[in-house]
Design an enzyme around this catalytic site. Structure first.
Site, PDB file in Angstrom:
ATOM      1  CG  ASP A 145      37.103  34.726  33.603  1.00 51.30           C
ATOM      2  OD1 ASP A 145      37.170  33.689  34.261  1.00 51.30           O
ATOM      3  OD2 ASP A 145      38.087  35.436  33.371  1.00 51.30           O
ATOM      4  CG  ASP A 146      38.179  30.270  31.954  1.00 47.57           C
ATOM      5  OD1 ASP A 146      38.006  30.711  33.105  1.00 47.57           O
ATOM      6  OD2 ASP A 146      39.285  30.100  31.449  1.00 47.57           O
ATOM      7  CD  GLU A 162      46.703  36.649  35.197  1.00 50.85           C
ATOM      8  OE1 GLU A 162      47.742  36.211  34.685  1.00 50.85           O
ATOM      9  OE2 GLU A 162      45.648  36.014  35.253  1.00 50.85           O
ATOM     10  CG  HIS A 182      39.773  38.794  34.014  1.00 54.02           C
ATOM     11  ND1 HIS A 182      40.328  39.991  34.430  1.00 54.02           N
ATOM     12  CD2 HIS A 182      39.283  38.213  35.125  1.00 54.02           C
ATOM     13  CE1 HIS A 182      40.173  40.121  35.732  1.00 54.02           C
ATOM     14  NE2 HIS A 182      39.543  39.060  36.192  1.00 54.02           N
ATOM     15  CG  ASP A 183      39.331  34.080  30.782  1.00 49.05           C
ATOM     16  OD1 ASP A 183      38.957  33.084  31.408  1.00 49.05           O
ATOM     17  OD2 ASP A 183      40.362  34.724  31.079  1.00 49.05           O
ATOM     18  CG  ASN A 240      45.137  32.992  33.442  1.00 54.10           C
ATOM     19  OD1 ASN A 240      44.568  32.227  34.225  1.00 54.10           O
ATOM     20  ND2 ASN A 240      44.484  33.722  32.561  1.00 54.10           N
TER      21      ASN A 240
HETATM   22  O1  RIB Z   1      43.515  36.593  36.509  1.00 53.58           O
HETATM   23  C1  RIB Z   1      42.356  36.352  35.748  1.00 53.58           C
HETATM   24  C2  RIB Z   1      42.471  35.032  35.057  1.00 53.58           C
HETATM   25  O2  RIB Z   1      42.616  34.005  36.026  1.00 53.58           O
HETATM   26  C3  RIB Z   1      41.210  34.654  34.247  1.00 53.58           C
HETATM   27  O3  RIB Z   1      41.593  33.877  33.141  1.00 53.58           O
HETATM   28  C4  RIB Z   1      40.422  33.812  35.213  1.00 53.58           C
HETATM   29  O4  RIB Z   1      39.584  32.865  34.538  1.00 53.58           O
HETATM   30  C5  RIB Z   1      41.521  33.111  35.929  1.00 53.58           C
HETATM   31  O5  RIB Z   1      41.914  31.987  35.141  1.00 53.58           O
HETATM   32 CA    CA Z   2      40.579  31.686  32.805  1.00 55.22          CA
END
Ligand code: RIB
Ligand code: CA
Length: 332
Positions: free
Chosen positions: A14-15, A179, A260-261, A181
């Site tokens: 997702d990054d 979570e 997400h990102d 990060n």
């Molecule tokens: O929890 C989701 C996050 O953790 C997103 O940034 C995903 O890339 C992971 O880093």
């Molecule tokens: Ca990420």
């Protein structure tokens, strides 16, 4: 005027989409990208970041810096948190890797080198030399940003806002409390929370709904049919498989996955993509107990500590998707 942003990433699927959106959208001036240890070791997150920058063709415009390979202190105490946590991948009966973030993207090996300066120097120079205020968009563990703020907190004089993908109130993923990060470097996250910067937090309670892309949306990406939209579909296939294997039930329908990102970049483009905003007090537990890495979002009216963060709990999924799809069409 395009918004000046710096992305801090643990690339990661997702990054990668967040980097492509920021690089392709005319309302964003991507000053640079800094890689951090997170989803994958730094060697992988840096290489994946360089591969994506080259895919989009901005390697001569968008510098990439190499950040921290370890959290600030978390890994000094083995077994520090009591909660077991969920590995972000599984190996199936045929030995196949099933997960959100494959070690390396199926893209050509990078030829671009990261900037030579230490990432802290790079951040300080990039922020302080920018004629306009810079928005920091960390979408991985906050190690780099925590280290930067410890090294030179005056950078905040030219920081507009810090837009963080992380945390959860009623939702979590990596452990019962954390979570990923925030869990990966709770001390760094709390340094950021206490920094006095203007902070917008985009937690799982928001991203699971608003950044969710379903297989039924795939046709809109296929209609674009360029290397960026095709790569996003590949990443979505990995992510849908990851959710099915690792987080069944986390998505409204099991043929979908959260990006997400990307939602943090979409917010920088059009803040109205987020709603149900709550300005309150947020701290991060780093006590090493069952709540290690938990974002403690104070929902009381009688708060004891000053507010330090605006948390987004909702948004507009269709608007999010339109922003991403429109940007994909800018690929040349
Ligand atoms: O929890 C989701 C996050 O953790 C997103 O940034 C995903 O890339 C992971 O880093
Ligand atoms: Ca990420």
């Amino acid at each position: 005027m395009a918004k000046k942003i710096i992305l801090d990433v643990d690339t990661g699927s997702d990054d990668a989409v967040a980097i492509m959106l920021a690089a392709l959208h005319p309302d964003i001036d991507l000053l640079g990208v800094c890689a951090v240890n997170g989803n994958l070791p730094l060697k992988n997150t840096l290489e994946n970041t360089l591969r994506v920058i080259e895919l989009v063709g901005v390697q001569n415009k968008v510098p990439v810096a190499k950040g921290c390979a370890r959290p600030m202190v978390k890994d000094l105490l083995p077994g520090r948190e009591h909660n077991p946590y969920t590995k972000p991948y599984k190996i199936d009966e045929n030995g196949n890797y099933i997960g959100y973030h494959h070690p390396y993207f199926d893209l050509p090996e990078s030829v671009t080198k990261p900037v030579k300066e230490n990432f802290i120097t790079w951040y300080i120079d990039t922020i302080k030399n920018c004629p306009e205020k810079v928005t920091l968009v960390p979408v991985g563990p906050l190690t780099n940003i925590g280290m930067l703020l410890r090294a030179d907190p005056t950078v905040l004089d030219n920081v507009e806002e810090i837009v963080i993908m992380g945390g959860g109130h009623a939702e979590s993923n990596h452990s019962a409390a954390g979570e990923f990060n925030i869990w990966a470097d709770p001390e760094a996250a709390e340094i950021v929370m206490q920094s006095g910067a203007k902070i917008t937090l985009v937690p799982l309670d928001c991203t699971h709904k608003v950044s969710r892309v379903s297989r039924s949306d795939f046709g809109r990406f296929k209609e674009i049919g360029n290397p960026v939209s095709d790569f996003i579909l590949q990443l979505l296939e990995d992510r849908i498989a990851g959710y099915k294997a690792i987080q069944p039930g986390a998505m409204e329908d099991d043929e979908s996955a959260a990006l997400h990102d990307v939602l943090c970049v979409a917010y920088c483009i059009d803040p109205s993509v987020l709603d149900n905003l709550l300005t309150t007090r947020v701290d991060v537990d780093f006590s090493g107990g069952f709540a290690d890495g938990k974002t403690v979002i104070d929902t009381r009216h009688n708060r004891d500590l000053p507010d330090n963060c605006t948390v987004a709990f909702g948004g507009d999924r269709e608007k999010f998707l339109d922003i991403l799809l429109d940007a994909c069409k800018n690929y040349r």
